[in-house]
Design a protein around this motif. Structure first.
Motif, PDB file in Angstrom:
ATOM      1  N   ASN A 283      53.270 -49.839 -59.898  1.00 42.89           N
ATOM      2  CA  ASN A 283      53.088 -48.599 -59.146  1.00 42.89           C
ATOM      3  C   ASN A 283      53.640 -47.413 -59.932  1.00 42.89           C
ATOM      4  O   ASN A 283      53.072 -46.333 -59.930  1.00 42.89           O
ATOM      5  CB  ASN A 283      53.745 -48.711 -57.767  1.00 42.89           C
TER       6      ASN A 283
ATOM      7  N   GLU B  25      51.702 -43.976 -61.343  1.00 39.74           N
ATOM      8  CA  GLU B  25      52.238 -42.623 -61.219  1.00 39.74           C
ATOM      9  C   GLU B  25      52.315 -41.960 -62.602  1.00 39.74           C
ATOM     10  O   GLU B  25      51.932 -40.800 -62.778  1.00 39.74           O
ATOM     11  CB  GLU B  25      53.633 -42.724 -60.602  1.00 39.74           C
TER      12      GLU B  25
ATOM     13  N   SER C  54      48.825 -41.084 -63.775  1.00 41.13           N
ATOM     14  CA  SER C  54      48.296 -39.920 -63.049  1.00 41.13           C
ATOM     15  C   SER C  54      48.879 -38.640 -63.623  1.00 41.13           C
ATOM     16  O   SER C  54      48.157 -37.664 -63.845  1.00 41.13           O
ATOM     17  CB  SER C  54      48.667 -39.972 -61.557  1.00 41.13           C
ATOM     18  N   GLN C  55      50.196 -38.662 -63.858  1.00 37.90           N
ATOM     19  CA  GLN C  55      50.856 -37.446 -64.334  1.00 37.90           C
ATOM     20  C   GLN C  55      50.498 -37.148 -65.775  1.00 37.90           C
ATOM     21  O   GLN C  55      50.146 -36.016 -66.115  1.00 37.90           O
ATOM     22  CB  GLN C  55      52.375 -37.587 -64.195  1.00 37.90           C
TER      23      GLN C  55
END
Lengths: 407, 262, 411
Positions: free
Chosen positions: C175, C179, C182-183
């Motif tokens: 997870n 993240e 995505s960033q």
């Protein structure tokens, strides 16, 4: 002429420290990785002893381990194969810290099925999820000890142990900070001997010696009004916020720092003293080391008595500073940058344990940083079996000669 | 006022040979001697001093002596011991002050030293634990090729296409060389391959220190033209060889001895 | 990987070793992949990943993955291991460190002197320590050189079954990866896309596994070098349609060989198991020389590492399970079990354990393994020493003598 590293007296001392425990038929548990939760073993009425590498042991690993297994692993295996590790109730192996030790545990169990092995697997990350994972690992280990060894977890013993280790850390942290300011207050040899003795047999006796020394150092530094600085530095090192401290450093000769992993600090002290004598340079001193069994052990935060013991222990383990078996090279380099700037380091001794990945991968970045800060460096390739003591001391002597000439 | 002694003795006790030198204030070499170190470093040092005495016809007991090299602590008659790093640096500087990098390849050790303008070492690197990249490596290869160590380098220079010897581990390279012999490579090509592999190893060590020109090469292996050729190629530089390149360490030690205050 | 010169048809008949028709398609597929990594790097969406990384996640983020370990194999095959490793050693990296790491660092330092001018510049470095602990310090060192950030998926080594807290920890790491992706790449996570990639990944893995299992046949349709070379897409194109396209053709050729009773080598006399990464710098010479003596390797522990499909269920949990349970992340006894079952299932006569100096996680324990496998299966084995990229650590004569002695024990 070609002796391998040998610090005979250190080996003899270790056996001497352990004798009373063996005589009292205490349950001794051997450990290898510096960030093993000693308090947990005390809570189960086991006395943890650090298994140091013993240079004099003839190699007895060839039929079980390749030479590219790290020097420390090979040495421990040889000690066992030569029946030097008797009187141990169990040995706790680290998992997830490096490939050599990871596989050593499996080979050991296959070769010595009669030994009781415990395994504690560490996360490499240091976040919340890692904390949860390690807490569970510790809880499982505790249950496993209870089932296999029949030793129950005693809250009373746990509390005693937490206090013991915390006091050990507090006193040694004080001495470490004091030596950074005024290295003459205690020689590096004595400093490492005190720590080595405690880690061999952690108990009130070894603690008393350290506390006694701390008191002596304290009274010496008090006369020079240096105590507030020492305390501020100690706190700064604990919090990793010492970059804006003003530290009064004594104006003595070259200041040396030692860096490396799971090697014997007192062994380094012996080599350094020999080289110093040969080079006939008196004023130079090791003012600080960042080794696993000294700095990284001493400046790990202790568990609090409030809260779940396993979670507290996990928190303590994950707080170990500058530990390359954990994630975070940029943080370690940042820390080193501050150390170099703040502590006026002139020379850096980089110890590389033979075939130790975590140690060896960081060396080039450290060299680069040291060069930028105009700190002179020497690399010591260390292998208790293959290193030739005369050559290592020669390297150190050359280093000291060159360092003095550069100044 | 303390004065400088008028003579100095340097003894370099290497793992293969022991060298001794006696110099006077002008830096002139009055006597020098080299023998195999053999089993006793102490005895070979004594032998050397006896020989200096015979050559110079002087009483050496009052002359300060500095020992260096691997067996430096075994020389009981030395005033002090200094490492070969410092001695080589000072020794070569006295012979050619321009030199900024010194590569010394001895019997069991090799080292690369960066030298400051004052003749003192500013940085250095030594070979690791094994004999890869030392004279010993060439010695073993000469044996396998059934030639003398003196002729190995000349042989290498006759090569047309150097054989590929990828290993610098003495044990592995030995069987590689045997393999090349078995494959029918000519000895000159194999000898060249051996020198090339060794030069690559020393070049890596040199790059760790950072090579600055001009470069000097000393130690017994400096006498080997094949090695000099391939190392020069690797480093893309001319290599300067002092007179008596085995004596550089002893010379540096003698200079240091003379500079000690009485 | 290494362009092998195609022999003239008349010459081929004399050879002990049969070349795969698919090798041309393989070369095309991999060339296109290399080009796509260059483009991706320019577009700011190239990640470097370790061979055991859950690559389905970065692929679902529309990034392209380049594999430094695979690049190491190219460096090895091109025989420039010692040169590139030397560049890293000049920086101070010990000769004792992994040669994949050293050659990768060397190529970052001196790209102009490296094959293909090195791997294109990464925007992120994604490491999963399920294959060894070395990948993290290696990627951290590369990060210092390139400035690309590192994300570690930490999968602590397992003993036996994966306990719930371990699974939870790995899930949390995955997870975290989502993240991070995505960033870093400013791209929203889309579970549907991940499911699609996982399906493509599984399809390729299933084809690959079927090809591996076809080697149970006698004669074996594939030899070791065939598998080591043909595994390139399953490593670096897992989760893409290109991988499936390649393995469909590849498997068809394997099936055809089986149907017609054509073996990978002309005369199959001895069937052996191979353990560990191969010596890339001599991969053809090594296996082809043995092929001349009638020695074939129908199975190996290495290429079988990419034969586990992502199980059904919640996707992140499934990925966590499959990537935690890879071969190298388990204890010695799991490795021994696996090798014993390969010997049994593929009806092998013996085994060769390659002791790779670079790879501690893979190699330490082989002495115990050797005794234990023989004890359990009754077949003899041999350990040969060396390295996968650094030919300086390999003694060819010694290795060949040992294997010949093994063959004499069998025949």
């Amino acid at each position: 002429m070609s002796d391998t590293l040998s610090y005979d007296t250190l080996v003899a001392e270790r056996h001497q420290y352990l004798q009373p425990l063996i005589a009292a038929e205490d349950h001794i548990i051997g450990y290898i990785y510096p960030h093993t939760p000693l308090e947990l073993f005390f809570a189960h009425q086991l006395i943890p002893t650090l298994l140091w590498a013993e240079p004099k042991i003839p190699g007895a690993y060839e039929a079980s381990l390749q030479t590219f297994c790290c020097a420390y692993s090979r040495n421990l295996f040889s000690q066992r194969a030569k029946n030097q590790l008797t009187n141990l109730t169990a040995i706790v192996f680290p998992g997830g810290t490096c490939d050599s030790l990871q596989n050593l545990g499996d080979v050991w169990q296959a070769r010595f099925p009669e030994d009781t092995l415990l395994r504690l697997t560490y996360p490499v990350a240091q976040d919340e999820a890692a904390l949860t994972y390690l807490t569970e690992e510790l809880q499982n280990l505790s249950n496993y000890i209870e089932v296999t060894l029949g030793h129950k977890f005693s809250v009373e013993k746990y509390n005693e142990a937490v206090a013991l280790i915390a006091e050990f850390r507090a006193a040694t942290q004080f001495i470490t900070a004091a030596r950074l300011i005024k290295p003459e207050c205690l020689s590096y040899t004595k400093y490492t001997k005190l720590i080595r003795q405690f880690l061999t047999v952690p108990g009130p006796q070894a603690l008393q010696l350290i506390e006694q020394t701390a008191i002596e150092v304290q009274s010496e530094l008090r006369q020079e009004q240096l105590i507030p600085s020492v305390e501020a530095l100690r706190y700064g090192l604990l919090q990793n916020t010492f970059d804006d401290l003003t530290i009064p450093l004594s104006k003595q000769g070259p200041r040396i720092m030692v860096i490396g992993g799971m090697i014997d600090p007192e062994g380094i002290a012996v080599l350094f003293e020999n080289a110093k004598t040969s080079a006939d340079i008196e004023s130079v001193e090791i003012v600080m080391d960042l080794l696993s069994f000294t700095y990284r052990t001493v400046f790990t935060s202790s568990p609090s008595l409030q809260g779940n013991p396993f979670q507290e222990l996990a928190q303590s383990i994950l707080s170990a500073p500058a530990e390359p078996t954990q994630e975070g090279l940029p943080n370690r380099l940042q820390f080193l940058r501050h150390v170099f700037d703040q502590f006026k380091i002139d020379g850096l001794i980089i110890c590389e344990q033979s075939f130790c990945d975590p140690d060896q991968f960081e060396v080039p970045d450290m060299l680069k940083l040291a060069e930028k800060k105009k700190i002179f460096t020497v690399r010591l390739p260390l292998d208790p079996e293959f290193s030739d003591q005369a050559r290592i001391e020669g390297r150190l002597q050359s280093f000291l000669e060159t360092l003095t000439a550069r100044r | 006022m303390p004065s400088q002694p008028s003579h100095g003795i340097g003894i370099d006790i290497g793992s293969t040979t022991t060298k001794a030198i006696l110099i006077n204030t002008e830096g002139t070499i009055i006597a020098k001697f080299l023998i195999a170190t053999g089993a006793s470093a102490q005895k070979s040092a004594e032998r050397c001093l006896d020989e200096l005495k015979v050559q110079s016809q002087q009483d050496l007991s009052k002359i300060p002596a500095i020992s260096t090299g691997y067996g430096r602590r075994q020389a009981l008659n030395a005033t002090k011991s200094v490492t070969e790093i410092t001695c080589h640096s000072i020794g070569v500087h006295s012979q050619n002050p321009e030199i900024r990098t010194l590569i010394d390849v001895g019997g069991q050790d090799s080292k690369v030293i960066r030298i400051g303008s004052d003749g003192r070492p500013t940085d250095f690197e030594l070979n690791d634990k094994c004999s890869a990249g030392t004279g010993r490596f060439l010695e073993v290869m000469a044996q396998v090729l059934e030639t003398s160590i003196e002729d190995l380098g000349t042989l290498a220079l006759q090569a047309k296409v150097p054989s590929i010897i990828s290993s610098t581990c003495t044990v592995f390279a030995e069987s590689e060389v045997i393999g090349r012999i078995g494959a029918g490579d000519n000895p000159a090509n194999i000898a060249a391959g051996v020198h090339k592999a060794m030069a690559a190893k020393i070049a890596t060590l040199s790059h760790r220190v950072g090579v600055r020109k001009p470069i000097a090469i000393t130690g017994g292996v400096a006498l080997n033209p094949g090695f000099r050729f391939y190392l020069g190629k690797q480093l893309d530089a001319d290599l300067w060889v002092p007179e008596g390149p085995q004596y550089t360490g002893a010379l540096g030690a003698a200079i240091l001895a003379m500079n000690t205050r009485e | 990987m290494s362009p092998e010169t195609s022999p003239a048809p008349s010459e081929e008949r004399e050879k002990a070793y049969r070349k795969l028709y698919t090798s041309k398609l393989l070369r095309e597929t991999m060339t296109l992949h290399i080009l796509s990594t260059k483009t991706a790097s320019q577009e700011g969406r190239l990640v470097w990943v370790t061979s055991g990384f859950p690559v389905e996640i970065p692929v679902a983020f529309n990034t392209v993955a380049a594999y430094p370990e695979q690049y190491g194999a190219i460096v090895g095959s091109e025989k420039c291991g010692p040169l590139l490793c030397g560049f890293a050693e000049e920086l101070g990296f010990s000769q004792e460190l992994c040669s994949y790491a050293r050659s990768s660092i060397g190529s970052v330092q001196q790209p102009e002197q490296s094959p293909l001018t090195g791997l294109p510049k990464p925007q992120a470095l994604l490491a999963c320590n399920n294959i060894c602990g070395t990948v993290l310090p290696w990627y951290e060192a590369v990060s210092e050189m390139t400035g690309a950030p590192v994300y570690l998926v930490d999968t602590p080594p397992l003993e036996g079954e994966q306990p719930p807290h371990h699974l939870a920890y790995v899930k949390s790491n995955l997870n975290g990866l989502i993240e991070f992706m995505s960033q870093t790449f400013n791209h929203e996570y889309d579970e549907k896309q991940l499911l699609q990639v996982a399906k493509l990944s599984n399809d390729a893995v299933n084809l690959w596994t079927k090809a591996l299992e076809a080697c149970k046949n006698k004669p074996s349709p594939l030899n070791c070098a065939d598998r080591f070379i043909s595994m390139a897409p399953i490593v670096s194109l897992r989760g893409t349609q290109q991988a499936i396209n390649f393995y469909e053709t590849f498997f068809a050729e394997v099936e055809e060989r089986v149907k017609q009773g054509i073996g990978a080598i002309r005369e199959e006399r001895v069937r052996l198991l191979w353990d560990n990464i191969p010596p890339w710098f001599t991969i053809y010479d090594f296996f082809n020389t043995l092929a001349k003596q009638g020695v074939v390797f129908p199975a190996d522990s290495y290429t079988h590492a990419w034969s586990a499909a992502i199980p059904r269920g919640e996707i992140i949990e499934s990925i966590a399970k499959v990537y935690s349970n890879v071969y190298l992340n388990k204890g010695l006894s799991a490795k021994i079990d696996k090798m014993c079952s390969l010997i049994k299932d593929y009806d092998l006569d013996g085994f060769v354990l390659f002791s790779v100096r670079s790879c501690k996680r893979y190699s330490i324990g082989q002495m115990v393994t050797k005794e234990e496998i023989t004890r359990r299966t009754g077949v003899p084995g041999v350990i040969i020493e060396g390295d996968m990229v650094d030919s300086q650590q390999y003694n060819e004569a010694q290795a060949k003598t040992r294997i010949e002695a093994l063959i004499e024990m069998i025949v």
